[in-house]
Design a protein around this motif. Structure first.
Motif, PDB file in Angstrom:
ATOM      1  N   GLY A   1      -5.116 -11.403  -6.610  1.00 10.27           N
ATOM      2  CA  GLY A   1      -5.667 -10.862  -7.749  1.00 10.27           C
ATOM      3  C   GLY A   1      -5.508  -9.440  -7.628  1.00 10.27           C
ATOM      4  O   GLY A   1      -5.218  -8.495  -7.411  1.00 10.27           O
ATOM      5  N   ILE A   2      -6.119  -8.478  -9.306  1.00  7.14           N
ATOM      6  CA  ILE A   2      -6.904  -7.396  -9.282  1.00  7.14           C
ATOM      7  C   ILE A   2      -8.513  -7.040  -8.851  1.00  7.14           C
ATOM      8  O   ILE A   2      -9.047  -7.984  -9.693  1.00  7.14           O
ATOM      9  N   TYR A   3      -8.572  -6.265  -7.951  1.00  8.07           N
ATOM     10  CA  TYR A   3      -9.800  -6.215  -8.160  1.00  8.07           C
ATOM     11  C   TYR A   3     -10.137  -4.469  -7.638  1.00  8.07           C
ATOM     12  O   TYR A   3      -9.523  -3.341  -7.507  1.00  8.07           O
ATOM     13  N   ILE A   4     -11.575  -4.223  -7.444  1.00 15.16           N
ATOM     14  CA  ILE A   4     -12.025  -3.337  -7.208  1.00 15.16           C
ATOM     15  C   ILE A   4     -12.695  -3.020  -6.512  1.00 15.16           C
ATOM     16  O   ILE A   4     -13.759  -3.650  -6.298  1.00 15.16           O
TER      17      ILE A   4
ATOM     18  N   THR B   1     -14.328   4.850  -5.277  1.00 15.83           N
ATOM     19  CA  THR B   1     -13.877   3.392  -6.139  1.00 15.83           C
ATOM     20  C   THR B   1     -12.276   3.638  -6.743  1.00 15.83           C
ATOM     21  O   THR B   1     -11.976   4.236  -6.648  1.00 15.83           O
ATOM     22  N   VAL B   2     -11.630   2.121  -6.038  1.00 21.29           N
ATOM     23  CA  VAL B   2     -10.221   1.908  -6.385  1.00 21.29           C
ATOM     24  C   VAL B   2     -10.030   0.954  -6.998  1.00 21.29           C
ATOM     25  O   VAL B   2     -10.756  -0.747  -6.757  1.00 21.29           O
ATOM     26  N   LYS B   3      -8.649   0.592  -8.109  1.00 17.49           N
ATOM     27  CA  LYS B   3      -8.606  -0.691  -8.201  1.00 17.49           C
ATOM     28  C   LYS B   3      -7.517  -0.559  -7.667  1.00 17.49           C
ATOM     29  O   LYS B   3      -6.516   0.186  -7.747  1.00 17.49           O
ATOM     30  N   ILE B   4      -6.659  -2.156  -6.774  1.00 17.02           N
ATOM     31  CA  ILE B   4      -5.803  -2.284  -6.747  1.00 17.02           C
ATOM     32  C   ILE B   4      -5.388  -3.617  -7.326  1.00 17.02           C
ATOM     33  O   ILE B   4      -6.291  -4.985  -7.789  1.00 17.02           O
TER      34      ILE B   4
ATOM     35  N   ILE C   1       2.758   3.303  -6.594  1.00 19.07           N
ATOM     36  CA  ILE C   1       1.966   4.900  -6.043  1.00 19.07           C
ATOM     37  C   ILE C   1      -0.069   4.316  -6.041  1.00 19.07           C
ATOM     38  O   ILE C   1      -0.235   3.197  -7.308  1.00 19.07           O
ATOM     39  N   PHE C   2      -0.213   3.826  -4.899  1.00 15.90           N
ATOM     40  CA  PHE C   2      -1.866   3.095  -4.643  1.00 15.90           C
ATOM     41  C   PHE C   2      -1.872   4.524  -3.613  1.00 15.90           C
ATOM     42  O   PHE C   2      -1.932   4.696  -2.367  1.00 15.90           O
ATOM     43  N   ASN C   3      -3.372   5.281  -4.040  1.00 15.86           N
ATOM     44  CA  ASN C   3      -3.851   6.165  -3.132  1.00 15.86           C
ATOM     45  C   ASN C   3      -4.979   5.446  -2.570  1.00 15.86           C
ATOM     46  O   ASN C   3      -5.882   4.761  -3.090  1.00 15.86           O
TER      47      ASN C   3
ATOM     48  N   LEU D   1       1.127  -1.436  -0.082  1.00 14.07           N
ATOM     49  CA  LEU D   1      -0.216   0.205   0.344  1.00 14.07           C
ATOM     50  C   LEU D   1       0.976   0.936   0.308  1.00 14.07           C
ATOM     51  O   LEU D   1       1.801   1.348   1.062  1.00 14.07           O
ATOM     52  N   VAL D   2       0.701   2.316  -0.993  1.00 11.43           N
ATOM     53  CA  VAL D   2       1.521   3.166  -1.143  1.00 11.43           C
ATOM     54  C   VAL D   2       0.934   4.830  -0.816  1.00 11.43           C
ATOM     55  O   VAL D   2      -0.434   4.754  -0.934  1.00 11.43           O
ATOM     56  N   PHE D   3       1.376   5.105   0.308  1.00  7.79           N
ATOM     57  CA  PHE D   3       0.587   6.390   0.546  1.00  7.79           C
ATOM     58  C   PHE D   3       0.946   8.356   0.986  1.00  7.79           C
ATOM     59  O   PHE D   3       2.023   7.654   0.934  1.00  7.79           O
TER      60      PHE D   3
END
Length: 111
Positions: A93-96, A104-107, A56-58, A11-13
């Motif tokens: 996996g990849i999720y929304i 919403t965010v995709k991770i 980067i994952f906000n 997780l990037v903040f």
């Protein structure tokens, strides 16, 4: 800042104005952009500064927002009480992720 869990989730903040508190085994983060996140300290493997924009994952969800998780094909995976619980529970996996507030965010989860 990048936070990695014992489940190998990354997780990037955003670090600008970053405030960190630890209370009762929970690492609470907030920053100048209004982002908030809680991480169970028992699942925290590492934290470090990063400048890699590809990672980067906000996190834009309030840590107490209820989360509904979808696969990329739109199938509902489940409902979770908060983002930390969702991330900890999900398989690779990849999720929304969608909050009750409509954010919403995709991770991508790697374990």
């Amino acid at each position: 800042m990048e936070f990695k869990t014992t489940e190998n989730t990354s997780l990037v903040f955003e670090a600008e104005g970053l405030e960190i508190e630890i209370n009762d085994g929970v690492l609470s983060l907030s920053n100048a952009s209004g982002q908030k996140m809680n991480i169970d300290v028992s699942t925290l493997a590492s934290m470090q500064f990063t400048d890699n924009p590809a990672t980067i994952f906000n996190i834009t969800f309030d840590s107490d927002s209820k989360i509904q998780v979808y696969k990329l094909d739109g199938t509902v995976v489940g409902n979770f009480p908060n983002i930390s619980n969702a991330i900890y529970t999900l398989s690779p996996g990849i999720y929304i992720l969608k909050s009750t507030e409509g954010q919403t965010v995709k991770i991508m989860i790697e374990k």
